[in-house]
Design a protein around this motif. Structure first.
Motif, short mmCIF file in Angstrom:
data_model
loop_
_atom_site.label_atom_id
_atom_site.label_comp_id
_atom_site.label_asym_id
_atom_site.label_seq_id
_atom_site.Cartn_x
_atom_site.Cartn_y
_atom_site.Cartn_z
N ARG A 1 39.84 30.57 48.75
CA ARG A 1 39.62 29.92 47.45
C ARG A 1 40.79 30.09 46.50
NH1 ARG A 1 34.00 32.63 46.90
NH2 ARG A 1 35.17 33.74 45.30
N ASN A 2 41.83 30.85 46.93
CA ASN A 2 42.99 31.14 46.06
C ASN A 2 42.55 31.74 44.73
OD1 ASN A 2 44.97 30.48 47.86
ND2 ASN A 2 45.25 28.40 47.11
N GLU A 3 41.76 32.82 44.81
CA GLU A 3 41.31 33.54 43.63
C GLU A 3 41.66 35.01 43.78
OE1 GLU A 3 37.35 31.07 42.32
OE2 GLU A 3 37.11 32.79 43.65
N ALA A 4 42.08 35.63 42.68
CA ALA A 4 42.36 37.07 42.65
C ALA A 4 41.32 37.75 41.78
CB ALA A 4 43.75 37.32 42.09
N PHE A 5 41.07 39.03 42.08
CA PHE A 5 40.06 39.78 41.35
C PHE A 5 40.68 41.05 40.77
CE2 PHE A 5 38.15 37.53 44.90
CZ PHE A 5 37.31 36.67 44.21
N PHE A 6 40.51 41.23 39.48
CA PHE A 6 40.98 42.42 38.77
C PHE A 6 39.75 43.11 38.20
CE2 PHE A 6 44.79 40.09 39.21
CZ PHE A 6 45.85 40.95 39.01
N TYR A 7 39.56 44.39 38.58
CA TYR A 7 38.39 45.15 38.15
C TYR A 7 38.75 46.06 36.99
CZ TYR A 7 35.24 43.79 41.90
OH TYR A 7 34.42 43.09 42.72
N GLN A 8 37.74 46.28 36.12
CA GLN A 8 37.94 47.19 35.00
C GLN A 8 38.20 48.59 35.55
OE1 GLN A 8 34.62 47.69 32.37
NE2 GLN A 8 35.95 48.11 30.65
N ASN A 9 39.20 49.25 34.98
CA ASN A 9 39.63 50.52 35.54
C ASN A 9 40.10 51.42 34.41
OD1 ASN A 9 40.89 52.62 36.87
ND2 ASN A 9 41.84 51.31 38.39
N GLY A 10 39.51 52.61 34.32
CA GLY A 10 39.91 53.55 33.30
C GLY A 10 41.09 54.41 33.71
#
Length: 78
Positions: free
Chosen positions: A61-70
């Motif tokens: 799908r040509n999508e990247a995922f960035f997760y919340q990270n402390g």
């Protein structure tokens, strides 16, 4: 009526979401796939004052995922 628009530098269009475990993440559409994503994998994305780091991508799908990270440190040069 103004008819001129500019492209914002250092800004990305994102879709914010929350997974079933309550973890917030951002989805980025990547029209050029890995070519667009490669320079971003070691970057920290800030969205509404929260930091997000690269977690993975869906090449179909040509999508990247960035997760919340402390686990992000801020440094300054002297």
């Amino acid at each position: 009526m103004e008819t001129i628009a500019t492209i914002a530098k250092n800004q990305l269009a994102v879709t914010p979401s929350v997974n079933p475990n309550g973890i917030r993440f951002l989805t980025l559409a990547l029209p050029d796939g890995w070519t667009t994503l490669a320079p971003l994998t070691n970057k920290v994305v800030t969205f509404k004052g929260e930091t997000y780091t690269f977690r993975g991508w869906n090449s179909d799908r040509n999508e990247a995922f960035f997760y919340q990270n402390g686990n992000v440190a801020t440094f300054s040069s002297r």
